[in-house]
Design a protein around this motif. Structure first.
Motif, mmCIF file in Angstrom:
data_model
loop_
_atom_site.group_PDB
_atom_site.id
_atom_site.type_symbol
_atom_site.label_atom_id
_atom_site.label_comp_id
_atom_site.label_asym_id
_atom_site.label_seq_id
_atom_site.Cartn_x
_atom_site.Cartn_y
_atom_site.Cartn_z
ATOM 1 N N VAL A 238 0.470 -1.480 0.127
ATOM 2 C CA VAL A 238 -0.266 -0.030 0.079
ATOM 3 C C VAL A 238 0.782 1.458 -0.223
ATOM 4 O O VAL A 238 1.981 1.686 0.484
ATOM 5 C CB VAL A 238 -0.923 -0.014 1.312
ATOM 6 C CG1 VAL A 238 -2.011 1.139 0.609
ATOM 7 C CG2 VAL A 238 -1.456 -1.493 1.108
ATOM 8 N N PRO A 239 0.703 2.080 -1.201
ATOM 9 C CA PRO A 239 1.859 3.088 -0.771
ATOM 10 C C PRO A 239 1.252 4.112 0.221
ATOM 11 O O PRO A 239 0.297 4.057 0.672
ATOM 12 C CB PRO A 239 1.095 4.159 -1.791
ATOM 13 C CG PRO A 239 0.409 3.358 -3.017
ATOM 14 C CD PRO A 239 -0.267 2.402 -2.264
ATOM 15 N N ALA A 240 2.712 4.785 0.430
ATOM 16 C CA ALA A 240 2.250 6.026 1.958
ATOM 17 C C ALA A 240 2.059 7.216 1.521
ATOM 18 O O ALA A 240 1.284 7.862 2.400
ATOM 19 C CB ALA A 240 2.955 5.515 2.949
ATOM 20 N N GLU A 241 2.353 7.499 0.215
ATOM 21 C CA GLU A 241 2.115 8.718 0.249
ATOM 22 C C GLU A 241 1.620 8.805 -1.512
ATOM 23 O O GLU A 241 1.517 8.460 -2.222
ATOM 24 C CB GLU A 241 3.224 9.649 -0.145
ATOM 25 C CG GLU A 241 3.921 10.866 -0.306
ATOM 26 C CD GLU A 241 5.280 11.493 0.578
ATOM 27 O OE1 GLU A 241 6.021 11.026 0.336
ATOM 28 O OE2 GLU A 241 5.195 12.904 1.169
ATOM 29 N N CYS B 31 2.735 -4.246 4.260
ATOM 30 C CA CYS B 31 2.248 -3.500 3.490
ATOM 31 C C CYS B 31 2.933 -2.211 2.577
ATOM 32 O O CYS B 31 2.297 -2.061 1.553
ATOM 33 C CB CYS B 31 1.381 -2.289 4.638
ATOM 34 S SG CYS B 31 2.773 -1.486 5.200
ATOM 35 N N GLY B 32 4.248 -2.687 2.966
ATOM 36 C CA GLY B 32 5.030 -1.769 1.873
ATOM 37 C C GLY B 32 5.425 -0.310 1.644
ATOM 38 O O GLY B 32 5.346 0.300 1.302
ATOM 39 N N ALA B 33 4.037 0.160 3.102
ATOM 40 C CA ALA B 33 3.931 1.014 3.139
ATOM 41 C C ALA B 33 6.076 2.359 2.955
ATOM 42 O O ALA B 33 6.059 3.270 2.442
ATOM 43 C CB ALA B 33 3.204 2.212 4.341
ATOM 44 N N CYS B 34 6.902 1.028 3.563
ATOM 45 C CA CYS B 34 8.557 1.500 3.945
ATOM 46 C C CYS B 34 8.532 1.947 2.350
ATOM 47 O O CYS B 34 9.246 3.172 1.902
ATOM 48 C CB CYS B 34 8.708 1.144 4.697
ATOM 49 S SG CYS B 34 9.113 -1.209 3.880
ATOM 50 N N SER B 36 7.289 3.287 -0.071
ATOM 51 C CA SER B 36 6.071 4.201 -1.056
ATOM 52 C C SER B 36 7.462 5.427 -0.635
ATOM 53 O O SER B 36 6.628 6.185 -1.276
ATOM 54 C CB SER B 36 5.324 3.954 -0.904
ATOM 55 O OG SER B 36 4.655 5.229 -1.225
ATOM 56 N N ALA B 37 7.372 5.738 0.843
ATOM 57 C CA ALA B 37 8.144 6.637 1.838
ATOM 58 C C ALA B 37 9.510 6.621 1.335
ATOM 59 O O ALA B 37 9.837 7.744 2.172
ATOM 60 C CB ALA B 37 7.615 6.662 3.353
ATOM 61 N N ARG B 78 11.713 8.496 7.468
ATOM 62 C CA ARG B 78 10.521 8.399 6.707
ATOM 63 C C ARG B 78 9.916 7.598 6.839
ATOM 64 O O ARG B 78 8.456 7.343 6.490
ATOM 65 C CB ARG B 78 10.951 8.855 5.434
ATOM 66 C CG ARG B 78 9.818 10.076 5.049
ATOM 67 C CD ARG B 78 10.450 10.528 3.369
ATOM 68 N NE ARG B 78 8.912 11.755 2.796
ATOM 69 C CZ ARG B 78 8.308 11.488 2.561
ATOM 70 N NH1 ARG B 78 8.449 10.015 1.085
ATOM 71 N NH2 ARG B 78 7.591 12.216 1.725
ATOM 72 N N ASN B 82 6.026 6.447 8.588
ATOM 73 C CA ASN B 82 4.617 6.013 7.535
ATOM 74 C C ASN B 82 4.361 4.090 7.756
ATOM 75 O O ASN B 82 3.018 3.964 7.718
ATOM 76 C CB ASN B 82 5.113 5.825 6.139
ATOM 77 C CG ASN B 82 4.800 6.872 5.662
ATOM 78 O OD1 ASN B 82 3.676 7.832 5.564
ATOM 79 N ND2 ASN B 82 6.147 8.074 5.541
#
Lengths: 848, 402
Positions: A238-241, B31-34, B36-37, B78, B82
């Motif tokens: 899930v993209p965070a930004e 979740c992959g949020a890292c 992405s940020a 960063r 997130n």
């Protein structure tokens, strides 16, 4: 039943959403006084803001039910509405309650309170970076619903043949940093329906769905997902930004490229944030001073699994999302369940107990639970076994383990079952008169196939492992592997059992690895189990397909080589001594025959019960026929308890019929040609044959849809309240005439009239009980009065309470248009319009 | 990431004590949020945060060591900002950097700096004698500049209220900066001092994640400061120095130091607030973009005082987008700036920052960190941004109304 006992009761229902309205309606039907308090100026709650998800067919979301409920609640005797009022506190004094209102009004006194205060959608402000907050291309689920309802989506994606649309799951869910570390349960399904709808509207749309663990679960959900998944891009992660771009590429998401593993930038025109469901902020404050626990997330909680509706205070019941995220249909059912608990407790003392036999088909878990629950509530279950269990508690007298039901005739309150039982040689035929039938079929659980080349003594089922863990824990080796979706999509029950067992093993200091394509958490409980397992050191390795795991049986150890999703291009090695595989669950072979017996359809996955939301969770097209258990839906034992409560509420209705039923349909014996068309077409099995030849309407079974009226070739069946001539009397020359189903199009039309977009002079809306009531004759008669056009409007395909209404009306439109003298498609139209599709209906009436 | 090709032999999950590795590494939802940020986000290559997290979780030490990610990571956190579960990436990378098999990956400049600092007390090897000589000379100049015989740059003054801890560059290539800071103390009319026993705000033990080294370096600051009996330690504008001394010292040395720690922009802002220091914003009649150093902002929660001070020193403060806790690293974090061989890489990691500055359309950027300051200057030249870069305290010093 002691009607007075009920009339003296007063209940305050907090919240006018689907759960609250459903509770209020049910209570009022039983003469209980209801105060329904809603903080906004209109009834309907969150569900009323949701768009219809239908494409060519209904997608069974249930949002339209909120309009129907609002309509019935607003006009119901015995319900006092308190709109624009908020309950700020509930006080308890000596067994009764006072609800304190804001703005200040006299407190509402009540014997019971039903808390149906619902949820509030997460506001993602600031969560996804600053581009997100102000950018018009970044919208939430709710805003998308708004665009769809107002038919603004295409306008919003102007000039784009293939608009790029991203759906981001788990926005504000599964997030401990935001103190929201639970799965909101419904969002994945909502997004899938949204995507389906968008692809239907804009076939060229290029849709990407970013998710953590896609929750594909529930009735026909896998079939729907299967049809959708090849037309969209699915990205785990899930993209965070969200980054602002330029006019050509307005929005950019950075994510892991699922194919390489490099960081990738993808450009989108629209980003939909699938926001989580959170506790209504006022709920916790409202119950302060009562002994009602509230969990960390602000939801009410009673800690009693499967106790649908109950709170820790016997006078207070909880319905809908006040105790956790739920879908619309479950919330409606919970409202009904809460109401039923009150009715039952009020009427209990004065209740003499008559025999009330109910046939229960199935002796798996659900069958046995059903029998227990029914016995406890004064019904008399007869369990017809499929050979699952033979040693039943002595309390169940009427258990026929090896039976074969040969036929089912009759109708609610008067079913007659013929069955055979006994040893092969001495098989005898018996019959049972019963008041209702519960189909408690269980899926078949087959051992997982073993094509891994692993010796079978190293492979265990979950059940097998559980029993070893209970009886012989020292037998268990140090290294264990589970493979969650080895046998196909996991069921809710098996994934929870797997998480519990993996955690128990980890607590015994075993090295536990779980292979999974995704984790089915589905809700707060599932997420908690998953958290617990990870905290205890269970390792979860994610794969894309079963081919990502190679296994080698090396005598004392199984050597797995795993391509983990997040370690692209690499492989990791896992050792294990046992491999534990969930059983494969498939619809049982006898479901087909069972459905035939009761003249009911199966669903598209071969499970019992149609997915039609007019009758779910537990009902059917046929009054007095109910469903529970894994055979009809993906349910856990807790879910079964809630289903049984709902079935009991409906059995109660059969046991204590309200006003004598008069469907207003009669067969004129003089005209009747005894062709039995009515018997054949009736979707509710509400025609019986008297004296072997004469058909008659069975009021107890009839839904008054009018299908028989429209289909009788001899015009012998008449609707006493709405004759053709009465209906068309008001049609004037040059007018637009809409024959509208009372549950869908008529409600949609009402919204258009109410907001003043349409006046009586523009359009004559004629309400019919069901679209199937619109016979060819009726249309021709109305055409004779010279209207400009005639619109036949009803439910979306698959949403009709009477099963065939929409298709019948479409046939009529097609047929009339084929008649000589009728210009094709110029004056007679069919349209489907759900209750929440006023805008769509208006477009048909007055094309812009 | 360098090791992304298919490998012949699978990595073997060896370590099972992943729970020791971060406060809640085990709770990773993958979740992959890292990813992405990550500050490397629109660059080819660079560490892939999810891969590192997952590898750490599975105990794939080899993979992490060989990944090439350890010294590419900017430790900007960063990704952590997130992370829905709040898993701390800097901790994971730190463990990788201090892994026995990864010792040889420590950049040469950093190895050398650590050694010099421990031996001499200053990362650049400035001796006590050189320090005294430099400061005394600066003090003489200072009297002239201020035209006030009482003006001074004191050192080792016991009982002073404040102790100023400079950046080594202030005693080397950027002496004027130290004078500028002295001016601020002069304007505050408070007693202050430098210390000849320690001269250095930096703590490279943090970069190599060697707790013993970091502890020694922290004590080299704490003990002399306590002996001088100061009330407050004022730090030069230094991101990681602030993060270590402000937020990690207690844990490192096992006790609370006997003084408060603030950064010099905070110090100045206090005296602007109480009216003692007066600043003339007209000195900088232009808009200035504020850069959030990761170590101050995201990692130490210092957002507003430097911004407020900057607002007193120029026409208007412009926010870069995104900013504050979502701010983008200058591209020189995690020890990269301290490694002179890293410049080509830093021009990759600085790309996102350069784009941000371009988007803001400013001619001036200011940051309360001398490392960020240097990196921002370099990316300005490299990407031809044509922006002037300054630090907040230095701008304040120029705006002083005496």
């Amino acid at each position: 039943m002691n009607k007075h006992a009920l009339e003296e009761k007063t209940v305050v229902v907090v919240g006018g959403g689907v759960a609250g309205m459903s509770a209020a309606r049910h209570l009022a039907q039983h003469h209980i006084n209801v105060h329904l308090v809603e903080k906004s100026p209109t009834l309907g709650g969150n569900a009323s803001l949701w768009a219809c998800m239908a494409t060519d067919t209904c997608q069974n979301c249930g949002a339209c039910l909120s309009q129907e409920l609002a309509q019935s609640v607003a006009n119901k005797n015995g319900i006092s509405l308190h709109l624009n009022q908020q309950v700020t506190a509930i006080e308890k004094n000596e067994g009764s309650y006072s609800a304190i209102l804001d703005p200040d009004s006299p407190p509402l006194k009540a014997d019971h309170v039903i808390l149906a205060s619902g949820f509030s959608a997460f506001r993602p402000d600031g969560l996804l970076g600053q581009a997100c907050d102000a950018h018009p291309g970044v919208i939430t689920t709710n805003q998308l619903n708004h665009l769809l309802t107002n038919q603004n989506l295409d306008r919003f994606l102007t000039d784009k043949e293939s608009p790029r649309i991203a759906f981001l799951q788990c926005v504000g869910s599964r997030n401990r940093e935001k103190k929201r570390d639970f799965c909101s349960q419904v969002c994945c399904k909502i997004s899938l329906r949204h995507i389906n709808k968008i692809l239907h509207m804009i076939p060229g749309a290029d849709v990407t769905m970013f998710y953590m663990d896609l929750q594909v679960i529930g009735k026909e959900a896998r079939t729907e997902f299967g049809a959708l998944k090849d037309n969209i891009r699915l990205v785990q992660g899930v993209p965070a930004e969200i980054l602002k771009g330029n006019p050509d590429n307005p929005l950019t998401l950075i994510h892991e490229n699922p194919d390489s593993m490099a960081r990738a930038a993808s450009h989108f025109d629209l980003v939909v944030l699938s926001v989580g469901l959170h506790a209504q902020p006022g709920t916790a404050g409202m119950v302060q001073g009562l002994d009602l626990p509230v969990n960390d997330w602000g939801f009410l909680t009673n800690g009693i699994p499967g106790s649908s509706g109950q709170s820790s205070d016997p006078g207070i019941l909880v319905a809908g999302c006040a105790d956790g995220p739920k879908d619309i249909i479950t919330s409606v059912v919970e409202g009904e369940n809460c109401a039923h608990r009150i009715i039952q407790s009020a009427a209990e003392a004065s209740q003499p107990s008559d025999p009330f036999p109910v046939a229960v088909m199935g002796d798996g878990h659900a069958g046995i639970e059903t029998a227990h629950t029914l016995s406890a509530l004064g019904f008399d279950p007869w369990v017809f076994g499929q050979g699952h269990r033979r040693d039943l508690p002595a309390t169940l007298n009427n258990y026929i383990p090896d039976s074969r039901v040969v036929s089912v005739t009759g109708y609610a309150n008067q079913y007659l079952l013929t069955y055979t039982a006994g040893d092969e040689e001495k098989k005898k035929s018996f019959s049972l008169s019963c008041r209702a039938i519960i189909l408690a079929g269980e899926d078949q659980f087959l051992p997982a196939g073993n094509d891994l080349g692993i010796k079978s003594d190293k492979i265990l089922s979950l059940e097998g492992f559980a029993s070893t863990l209970d009886t012989d824990p020292e037998m268990i080796p140090d290294k264990l592997a589970f493979w969650q979706d080895f046998s196909g999509p996991e069921s809710k029950q098996s994934s929870r059992q797997l998480l519990l067992l993996a955690t128990r093993a980890a607590k015994l200091k075993k090295t536990v690895t779980v292979f999974m394509e995704k984790m089915l958490v589905h809700g707060m409980d599932g997420q908690r189990l998953y958290d617990e397992a990870r905290k205890n050191g269970v390792k979860f390795l994610r794969i894309n397909t079963p081919d990502d795991i190679q296994a080698a049986d090396q005598s004392d150890i199984i050597q797995f080589t795993v391509k983990e999703v997040s370690l692209k291009g690499m492989a990791v090695s896992v050792e294990s001594q046992w491999l534990i595989l969930p059983d494969r669950s498939v619809p049982d072979v006898y479901f087909d025959a069972l459905a035939d017996l009761v003249n009911e359809p199966l669903d598209r996955e071969g499970g019992l019960q149609s997915p039609n939301i007019r009758h779910r969770l537990t009902g059917s097209f046929r009054k007095g026929v109910f469903y529970t258990g894994t055979g009809h839906d993906d349910v856990t034992p807790d879910d079964v308890q809630a289903e049984l409560l709902n079935i009991c509420a409906r059995l109660w209705e059969l046991k204590h019929p309200q006003d004598p039923a008069d469907p207003g349909v009669v067969i004129n014996e003089k005209k009747c040609a005894k062709c039995l068309t009515c018997l054949r077409v009736c979707p509710h099995s509400a025609i019986r044959i008297n004296n072997g030849v004469k058909p008659a309407i069975v009021p107890e079974a009839c839904y008054a849809c009018g299908l028989c009226v429209a289909n009788c070739p001899a015009l012998a069946i008449e609707k006493t309240d709405h004759s053709d001539d009465e209906m068309i009397a008001a049609i004037q020359k040059g007018q637009c005439v809409v024959f509208a189903c009372q549950r869908s199009a008529a409600l949609a039309a009402k919204t258009v009239f109410e907001n003043g977009t349409l006046g009586d002079q523009d359009c004559q809306v004629i309400e019919v009980p069901c679209a199937c009531r619109i016979s060819t004759g009726l249309v021709l008669k109305s055409l004779a009065r010279g209207p400009e056009k005639v619109i036949l409007a009803g439910c979306h395909e698959g949403n009709c309470q009477s099963h065939k209404g929409s298709s019948e009306a479409q046939d009529v439109a097609r047929f009339v248009n084929s008649l000589p003298g009728i210009r094709e498609n110029q004056s007679v139209f069919w349209t489907s319009a759900a209750a929440n599709e006023g805008g769509q209906l208006l477009n048909i009436i007055q094309p812009s | 990431m360098t090791l992304l090709s298919q490998v012949e032999n699978p990595y073997i999950i060896t370590r099972l004590d992943a729970d020791q590795r971060g406060e809640n590494l085990l709770e990773c939802l993958s979740c992959g949020a890292c990813t992405s940020a990550c500050s490397w986000f629109d660059q080819e290559g660079g560490p892939v945060p999810r891969l590192i997290m997952r590898a750490a979780l599975m105990g794939l030490d080899d993979l992490i060591v060989q990944s090439g990610a350890l010294w590419d990571c900017l430790l900007c956190n960063r990704c952590t900002q997130n992370c829905p579960m709040g898993i701390t990436m800097s901790q994971i990378i730190g463990q990788g950097r201090s892994h026995p098999d990864a010792r040889d990956q420590i950049p040469e400049d950093i190895q050398k700096g650590v050694k010099t600092r421990l031996e001499v007390g200053d990362v650049n090897g400035l001796t006590k004698e050189e320090f005294v000589e430099t400061v005394e000379w600066l003090a003489e100049e200072f009297v002239d500049e201020m035209d006030d015989p009482q003006a001074t740059i004191p050192y080792d003054q016991e009982g002073s209220k404040f102790l100023y801890l400079p950046n080594p560059r202030e005693l080397g290539i950027n002496l004027l900066h130290l004078t500028a800071m002295a001016k601020l103390f002069y304007a505050s009319k408070e007693t202050w001092t430098l210390s000849s026993r320690h001269t250095d705000v930096t703590n490279w033990g943090y970069f190599i994640n060697d707790e013993e080294v970091a502890r020694k370096m922290a004590l080299m600051v704490v003990e002399p400061a306590e002996e001088l009996g100061i009330e407050t330690l004022v730090l030069s504008e230094c991101g990681h120095g602030y993060h270590v001394l402000k937020t990690l010292t207690e844990k490192l040395i096992g006790r609370k130091p006997g003084f408060d720690v603030i950064s010099i922009p905070e110090f100045v802002m206090n005296y602007v607030d109480n009216g003692v220091i007066k600043l003339d914003p007209a000195i900088h009649p232009f808009k200035v973009a504020y850069h959030d150093p990761c170590n101050l902002a995201r990692k130490s929660d210092l957002y507003d005082p430097p911004r407020k001070l900057l607002a007193h020193c120029c026409e208007e403060v412009v926010e870069l987008s995104p900013n504050r806790e979502n701010g983008i690293c200058c591209g020189g974090g995690g020890g990269m700036l301290q490694d002179s061989s890293s410049k080509p890489k830093r021009m990759l990691t600085g790309k996102a920052k350069a784009d941000q500055i371009t988007a803001a359309g400013v001619t001036h950027v200011a940051a309360p960190c001398l490392s960020c300051h240097r990196q921002l200057g370099e990316i300005s030249a490299h990407f031809k941004l044509n922006v002037a870069v300054d630090t907040i305290a230095s701008m304040a010093s120029k705006c002083l109304v005496l």
